[in-house]
Design an enzyme around this catalytic site. Structure first.
Site, PDB file in Angstrom:
ATOM      1  N   HIS A 123     -54.110 -74.388  49.024  1.00 47.38           N
ATOM      2  CA  HIS A 123     -54.902 -73.136  49.178  1.00 47.38           C
ATOM      3  C   HIS A 123     -54.847 -72.477  47.453  1.00 47.38           C
ATOM      4  CE1 HIS A 123     -54.262 -73.688  53.257  1.00 47.38           C
ATOM      5  NE2 HIS A 123     -55.553 -73.773  53.336  1.00 47.38           N
TER       6      HIS A 123
ATOM      7  N   HIS B  27     -59.803 -74.130  49.884  1.00 47.74           N
ATOM      8  CA  HIS B  27     -58.951 -75.093  50.757  1.00 47.74           C
ATOM      9  C   HIS B  27     -59.370 -76.532  50.195  1.00 47.74           C
ATOM     10  CE1 HIS B  27     -59.382 -72.563  54.463  1.00 47.74           C
ATOM     11  NE2 HIS B  27     -60.299 -72.037  53.688  1.00 47.74           N
TER      12      HIS B  27
ATOM     13  N   CYS C  27     -54.226 -72.958  57.009  1.00 45.21           N
ATOM     14  CA  CYS C  27     -54.700 -71.998  56.052  1.00 45.21           C
ATOM     15  C   CYS C  27     -54.427 -70.535  56.501  1.00 45.21           C
ATOM     16  CB  CYS C  27     -56.194 -71.920  55.947  1.00 45.21           C
ATOM     17  SG  CYS C  27     -57.165 -72.553  57.381  1.00 45.21           S
TER      18      CYS C  27
ATOM     19  N   ASP D  22     -52.406 -80.260  52.022  1.00 42.83           N
ATOM     20  CA  ASP D  22     -53.378 -79.195  52.061  1.00 42.83           C
ATOM     21  C   ASP D  22     -52.830 -78.386  50.562  1.00 42.83           C
ATOM     22  OD1 ASP D  22     -55.185 -77.423  52.582  1.00 42.83           O
ATOM     23  OD2 ASP D  22     -54.430 -77.373  54.808  1.00 42.83           O
TER      24      ASP D  22
ATOM     25  N   LYS E  34     -68.754 -76.968  51.922  1.00 44.81           N
ATOM     26  CA  LYS E  34     -67.663 -78.048  51.297  1.00 44.81           C
ATOM     27  C   LYS E  34     -68.200 -79.346  50.750  1.00 44.81           C
ATOM     28  CE  LYS E  34     -67.477 -80.511  55.898  1.00 44.81           C
ATOM     29  NZ  LYS E  34     -66.928 -81.230  56.604  1.00 44.81           N
TER      30      LYS E  34
END
Length: 635
Positions: free
Chosen positions: A384, A509, A333, A382, A463
């Site tokens: 974002h 995320h 991140c 990943d 999350k």
RNA sequence: GCUGAUGUAGCUCAGUUGGUAGAGCAGCUGAUUCGUAAUCAGCAGGUCGCCGGUUCAAGUCCGGCCAUCAGCUCCA
């Protein structure tokens, strides 16, 4: 007289004080014998519980989850009783039932040996055979403490002291053995017909590594020997598909002493990894993502700014460059933040979905490593997503949709957990509430059921976790969606709104595979190494009957290769049975066998992994079929 | 990291009470040219996880480390 409404809806009248068991007996002799416990007005009770007033009653057997618990819990008491008989110096801790069986924690100078487990099993058999009634009783707090002190059971005393003042303190007695226990239990030891002690392991008293480590014995129990056998067989089958074993056999990856927790990918494993990434890129492009790549090593000050240094410095690998501290990234991140800041953003750009296949390193404790499932370096798929507050729900729903479609593609079942604010977190209450409600709202609107883990969130936000099962039912977190309002703040991210004012974006995320390494581990076990054609490292093997047909085999191999099919040829001077055996062991989906007959006819003989021998056909037909399976990702 | 177990050839394993290592498969060479789960013969292959100690002698016994396995703890 009291009225008892049975599960069937029948209402019977009984004299007050009748036990659940007596009522069960009245319903049917057979039912009572299989019964473990009852649900009286909604709570689980022992069959010996007396019924005092009008109530609803459901008799539970081993087939009910709660009946199973009572059954296994009784098995755990029988084990504790056997151990007190054989090794009276042993102190008892706790012994609950668990998903597949039960355990009991003991404190003893010397650990239990496999030979002793056999002895214990023998003593347990005696206790079952001796058919002891199991009786429940209660004691006032002071007496309960005195009772356990006299028995020399310090752990039990500690448990009682920790119970709330008004708690009912109940005991269960079978012959000379009495244990502190909330129950419920079976009526007698005799029902525990089939059991097996599985393993011994260490476990901290009350689950804290600050406490003493006790000896835990795991066991399982069933009412019938056949069920126990089926369970043991299942475990053996699961062992055969263990990804560590198959990973070696199929030459997918290697874990070497030279790099504990740092997996090596071999050519076959690399094919699977690359195909997964191709698939991922294709899906994400369609879903409106762009892709970036950020460095593996970044300055310590960046990690201090992100908050990772404070929270995880002990688990980060570091290095010094030109006298300055740097850290190897444990997450992608901060790199993503820096990329966002490379230019000014308009509200028109949002949501901005930025993907990154990032290689991260995290120092995991040596005892936590487990094949590809728990490693010290792995690739995260990943991304974002930067967005406005009112885009939160729809973006989360979009991500859930994407993750769901990926898991469905592989035929995975999964469950979802929502983790909320932990103790050691950053940010305001309002931000956390907004974020948590955003996740909940999206889950509810999507119609996904989930369990809540209070306080299990990341330090920067709540999350959603997606958990997949491995071959023995252990679950592993793969996908996760985290809503973060802290990083944008810390990195001072901005976008320009319609009215020209600067606003702070909200960030998600998210990963779908999670760790590519772990996902591949689960895939290996899920398919037992028999990857669907589109994933199989080798899709077709061409096997000539003898060296005389090498040229024809080579011609076919070239045609397959030109068609974009991953083919291999086996031209060794071995018999066809031997080549087939090897190809089968490699789990190759298709074999093309060519000999005299095929050469004459200008055809090929096909053998498939699922159907076995399929006979002679045109090569073009085979190619078409395989290409169809690849493009449609079927089989 | 903690508790316990394990570590012998590329793989799967055997190795008695201490007397300096064996099998099968895989590999290599040769023969065999074969129709749907193992053709035959020969050859080669080991610092017995690593380091130290005990002993005339250690794969075997002892200690320390490393790794793996089961579980616990942890998992951004």
């Amino acid at each position: 007289m009291i009225k008892v409404t049975l599960k069937s809806g029948v209402v019977n009248e009984y004299a007050a004080g009748i036990t659940v068991y007596e009522i069960a007996l009245g319903i049917s002799e057979g039912l009572a014998r299989n019964a473990c416990c009852g649900r009286l007005n909604g709570s689980i009770v022992d069959l010996r519980t007396k019924v005092g007033s009008d109530c609803k009653l459901e008799i539970l057997t081993f087939d009910d989850p709660d009946g199973k618990k009572a059954f296994r819990h009784t098995a755990s008491h029988i084990m504790a009783q056997a151990i007190k008989r054989l090794y009276p110096e042993t102190k008892l801790a706790i012994g609950p039932s668990i998903d597949d069986g039960f355990y009991y924690d003991f404190d003893r100078e010397k650990p239990f040996s496999p030979e002793e487990l056999i002895e214990i099993e023998g003593e347990m058999k005696k206790i079952v055979k001796e058919n002891y009634d199991i009786e429940r009783s209660e004691l006032p707090r002071a007496e309960a403490i005195k009772f356990m002190e006299e028995k020399g059971e310090p752990y039990k005393v500690e448990l009682i002291l920790d119970l709330p003042e008004d708690a009912v303190i109940s005991f269960y007695k079978q012959a000379e053995f009495t244990d502190l226990c909330a129950g419920p239990h079976l009526m007698s030891t005799k029902y525990v017909k089939a059991f097996k002690l599985m393993s011994v392991a260490g476990a901290y008293w009350r689950g804290s590594e600050k406490n003493k480590m006790l000896s835990r014995i795991y066991g399982t129990a069933y009412p019938k020997a056949a069920d126990l056998e089926a369970y043991v067989t299942m475990l053996e089958e699961a062992k055969k598909r263990d990804h560590r074993k198959l990973g070696k056999e199929l030459k997918l990856f290697a874990l070497l002493d030279e790099g504990p927790g740092f997996p090596f990918f071999l050519p076959n494993g690399m094919i699977i990894k690359n195909i997964l990434l191709d698939y991922w890129r294709e899906l994400h492009k369609k879903a409106g993502y762009v892709e970036i790549s950020t460095p593996i090593i970044l300055s310590r000050t960046l990690w201090e700014n992100s908050g990772h240094w404070d929270h995880y410095k002990d688990n980060m690998y570091t290095t010094v460059i030109d006298g300055e501290d740097f850290a190897i990234k444990p997450m992608n991140c901060p790199g993503g933040m820096l990329v966002y800041k490379q230019e000014l953003h308009s509200y028109r750009d949002l949501p901005l979905r930025v993907g990154e296949i990032g290689l991260v390193h995290r120092h995991e404790k040596s005892g936590a490593l487990h094949g590809l499932m728990r490693v010290r370096c792995f690739n995260q798929d990943d991304a974002h997503i930067f967005m406005t507050e009112d885009q939160i729900k729809s973006e989360i729903k979009g991500v859930i949709d994407l993750i769901d479609s990926i898991y469905k593609q592989f035929g995975f079942k999964y469950h979802v957990e929502l983790s909320t604010r932990p103790e050691n977190s950053m940010g305001s209450d309002e931000a956390w509430e907004l974020a948590t409600n955003g996740l909940k709202g999206a889950l509810d609107e999507y119609g996904l059921s989930y369990v809540v883990n209070e306080g299990d969130g990341a330090f920067y936000g709540p999350k959603i976790d997606f958990h997949l099962e491995d071959s023995i039912g252990r679950t592993w977190q793969c996908g996760t969606i985290q809503l973060d309002m802290q990083m944008p703040e810390r990195f001072n991210l901005e976008y320009t709104d319609k009215d020209g004012s600067k606003k702070r974006p909200v960030m998600i995320h998210r990963v779908a595979f999670g760790s590519i390494e772990r996902f591949i581990g689960i895939l290996i076990e899920h398919f037992a190494g028999q990857f669907p054609t589109w994933l199989a490292p080798v899709q077709v093997k061409v096997l000539p009957i003898s060296e005389k047909f090498e040229d024809y085999a080579d011609e076919i191999y070239k045609k397959l290769d030109n068609a974009g099919i991953r083919a291999e040829k086996d031209l060794r001077a071995e018999k066809i049975g031997y080549k087939i055996r090897e190809a089968r062991n490699e789990r190759v989906p298709y074999m093309i066998i060519v000999g005299e007959k095929d050469l004459e006819a200008g055809k090929v003989s096909l053998r498939s992994r699922v159907n076995g021998e399929e006979g002679q056909m045109d090569l073009s037909e085979v190619i078409e079929r395989i290409l169809k399976e690849i493009t449609e990702k079927t089989n």
